[in-house]
Design an enzyme around this catalytic site. Structure first.
Site, PDB file in Angstrom:
ATOM      1  CE  LYS A  59      -4.362  -1.410   2.137  1.00  0.00           C
ATOM      2  NZ  LYS A  59      -5.278  -1.231   3.287  1.00  0.00           N
TER       3      LYS A  59
ATOM      4  CD  GLU B 156     -19.662  -5.866   7.303  1.00  0.00           C
ATOM      5  OE1 GLU B 156     -19.013  -4.963   6.733  1.00  0.00           O
ATOM      6  OE2 GLU B 156     -19.749  -7.029   6.844  1.00  0.00           O
TER       7      GLU B 156
ATOM      8  NE  ARG C   9     -21.766  -6.191   3.149  1.00  0.00           N
ATOM      9  CZ  ARG C   9     -20.574  -6.412   2.606  1.00  0.00           C
ATOM     10  NH1 ARG C   9     -19.505  -5.853   3.127  1.00  0.00           N
ATOM     11  NH2 ARG C   9     -20.444  -7.191   1.565  1.00  0.00           N
TER      12      ARG C   9
END
Length: 646
Positions: free
Chosen positions: A294, A379, A407
């Site tokens: 990243k 979730e 979700r």
């Protein structure tokens, strides 16, 4: 004017420094370049990305990490005929730049500009709209099955990060893909580990070997030759599996029926190109494991990829961001409350589905690591895990975005509310979220949670009230949700002492002339107060969506001609609907006007622009009331009619 400004900004960003990139307007142009030129193109693409995002803000570190991967994908595969699906889509800026949108990058995440995520309505190269994680493999599998059904030859490629791979959806889709044996390529973009040079060289060599014709031919020939001798066939499979398992982390994928190749260095373009070209010739479900970094190529982002995940405009030389001094955000108010409460109550356990920084939990995670749980992008598990904790008389707090709680709706009902368990939900990003657009907007939580029995629902109007409501919800012995918006509030000072609010009680903030009462739920109170002054209306901070302050509602209905509900939530089924339902059931004859978010998705813009479009700023509230008054003769007395506006 906006288009001209965007054009000038883009031209200024691209002149002189990007000779190869300016030749690439679409991937077809990219495929005309010689392979040795691609390394320089990748360098130009990375520099352009840094320069562009430094002006607009947006997601940076993720995109920097996939520059070479993006170039390789569009070079090897025949996009858009071959489908690319970017999981979540934070990393899709290089993809946008290479697919005809370079000149529009100056309007990234702005009103009427480019979305911050892949968007099917924006480009034919965006095969699937994303914004939430772990959907790419399932969507790609659907496309692959459809292509086969229609007799069309194409590749479908899902690019998914190691974080998104932690979600159950991804494994459900891979399990299905292995069973169907469809022509599907999964790119696992692993940016959480590094490859040392010797391991990287060995891995790259092994990946090229395993994806090449020789290995594939030997594998297929060996299986064919031994197929009539089951014991030897099984031995061949086991030997191959164990040999790969000793040197590769891909045994799990192989068990799911997915051929695994990798890991390879995701910044080594020649290796990427050769491996992808080989994999292009292999059929069936395949997974290529690439390792990236990243923030690659921009030192500040490499050193702190979290800080440079989503950025405001910054200096492209130093990385210093433009940050205006402001008061605490609602997220910071929650983070401070969480630490203060944990200090006093050892029963508190805090849970997040991979949103530690975004939910304001960094300090808590460092101060109370044994009581902090990041469950990954899962979730559903986060909510059920909290339910299990609550069964054992601890006090779980689930920090989650409004759009992510969607979700876990079944778990909220079945695992928490049905059992009336003591779980506190701190629901961030409720309402519109500005530049992140429709994918992350929390427009629906009042509607989808209000229907659930046993739930307590609180909506703070300012920073101090947010802290008070968090404490009220935490002390409540049952499931409770505090929903608060993104960013800063109206600037109310936050008291540090413990204080709770009486459950189900609103507060009259201004007494008007008796004609109109503005009933604000949460974030729109400040705008309602401004409108109240102009309209000489009564202004009420309702505070609770469930339970409603029924006594106050009856009093307001008896003493006013028109009640106006105001909320930053979908009109359908929201707080205004709750008021309508109660007053009609109570037999009240009163005129009602509901103001809320409209029945369509509002795309990226500033939050103020989104509120203007929804008619939820001061001007919109006053205009809606004026139009209602003009169309209704209040002199004839109150009517049992309901109107909605959004």
């Amino acid at each position: 004017m906006q288009e001209e400004s965007n054009k000038q900004q883009s031209e200024a960003a691209t002149q002189d420094g990007y000779p190869l990139l300016e030749r690439v307007n679409v991937p077809e142009d990219l495929r005309k370049l010689d392979e040795p030129e691609l390394v320089e193109l990748a360098d130009e693409l990375r520099r352009f990305l840094i320069d562009s995002v430094s002006k607009t803000g947006g997601h940076l570190a993720s995109g920097l990490g996939v520059v070479e991967l993006t170039v390789a994908l569009h070079y090897i595969f025949n996009t858009p005929e071959d489908r690319l699906i970017w999981d979540v889509g934070h990393q899709a800026y290089p993809h946008k730049i290479l697919t005809g949108r370079r000149q529009q990058m100056g309007a990234l995440r702005k009103k009427d500009g480019l979305a911050g995520f892949p968007n099917r309505s924006e480009s034919i190269f965006d095969a699937f709209g994303t914004g939430h994680s772990s959907t790419s493999i399932g969507a790609a599998l659907g496309m692959a099955v459809a292509a086969k059904q229609k007799g069309e030859e194409r590749e479908v490629i899902a690019i998914i990060g190691d974080g998104a791979m932690s979600a159950g959806m991804a494994f459900e889709a891979m399990n299905h893909a292995g069973a169907l044996d469809q022509n599907l390529l999964i790119i696992l973009n692993d940016n959480d580990m590094s490859i040392s040079p010797p391991v990287g060289a060995f891995s790259n060599h092994l990946a090229r070997l395993l994806s090449g014709k020789l290995y594939t031919s030997v594998r297929q020939t060996g299986m064919s030759a031994l197929s009539h001798l089951p014991p030897l066939s099984d031995l061949f499979e086991r030997a191959e599996e164990h040999m790969k398992g000793m040197v590769l982390p891909g045994t799990l994928f192989e068990e799911l029926g997915i051929s695994y190749i990798g890991p390879i260095d995701g910044h080594d373009l020649p290796t990427l190109l050769k491996t992808m070209r080989n994999m292009h010739n292999i059929k069936g479900p395949r997974l290529l494991h690439v390792v990236t970094k990243k923030g690659k190529g921009f030192e500040p982002a490499e050193n702190d990829p979290c800080a440079y995940h989503g950025v405001s405009p910054f200096d492209p030389e130093t990385g210093k961001m433009d940050k205006k001094p402001t008061g605490p955000t609602y997220t910071q108010v929650f983070g401070r409350w969480l630490c203060d409460t944990a200090e006093k109550d050892s029963r508190l356990m805090a849970i997040t589905p991979a949103m530690r920084e975004g939910s304001g939990m960094v300090e808590y995670s460092q101060s109370y690591p044994e009581r902090y749980f990041d469950v990954g992008i899962a979730e559903q598990h986060a909510v059920t895990f909290a339910a299990g904790l609550a069964c054992e008389e601890v006090k779980p707090v689930v920090a989650i975005y409004s759009s992510f709680l969607q979700r876990a709706y079944d778990q909220l009902i079945h695992d928490v509310a049905l059992q009336n368990l003591d779980v506190t939900f701190a629901v961030d990003r409720a309402g519109q979220v500005g530049e992140d657009g429709a994918t992350h907007a929390g427009n629906f939580d009042l509607s989808y949670v209000r229907t659930i029995p046993n739930m307590l629902i609180l909506a703070p109007a300012d920073e101090n009230e947010c802290r008070q409501m968090l404490q009220t919800a935490y002390d409540y012995e049952g499931p409770a949700m505090v929903r608060y918006p993104r960013g800063c509030g109206p600037g109310v000072a936050v008291e540090t002492q413990i204080k709770t609010l009486p459950i189900g009680k609103g507060k009259v903030c201004r007494q008007g002339n008796g004609r109109i009462a503005l009933l604000a739920f949460g974030s729109r109170l400040a705008a309602a107060k401004e409108s109240g002054e102009a309209l000489d209306a009564t202004v009420v901070n309702m505070r609770f969506v469930k339970p409603l302050d029924e006594v106050l509602l009856l009093e307001l209905a008896m003493n006013h001609d028109l009640l106006v509900t105001i909320e930053e939530n979908a009109l359908q089924g929201g707080a205004g609907s709750a008021v309508n339902e109660y007053l009609i059931s109570a037999g009240c004859q009163v005129q009602l006007l509901n103001l809320g978010l409209p029945d369509y998705f509002i795309e990226q813009a500033s939050h103020a622009e989104q509120m203007f479009r929804a008619g939820l700023d001061r001007q919109g509230i006053e205009q809606s009331v004026a139009e209602w008054l003009a169309s209704t003769d209040l002199e004839e007395g109150p009517l049992s009619s309901v109107a909605s506006s959004g």
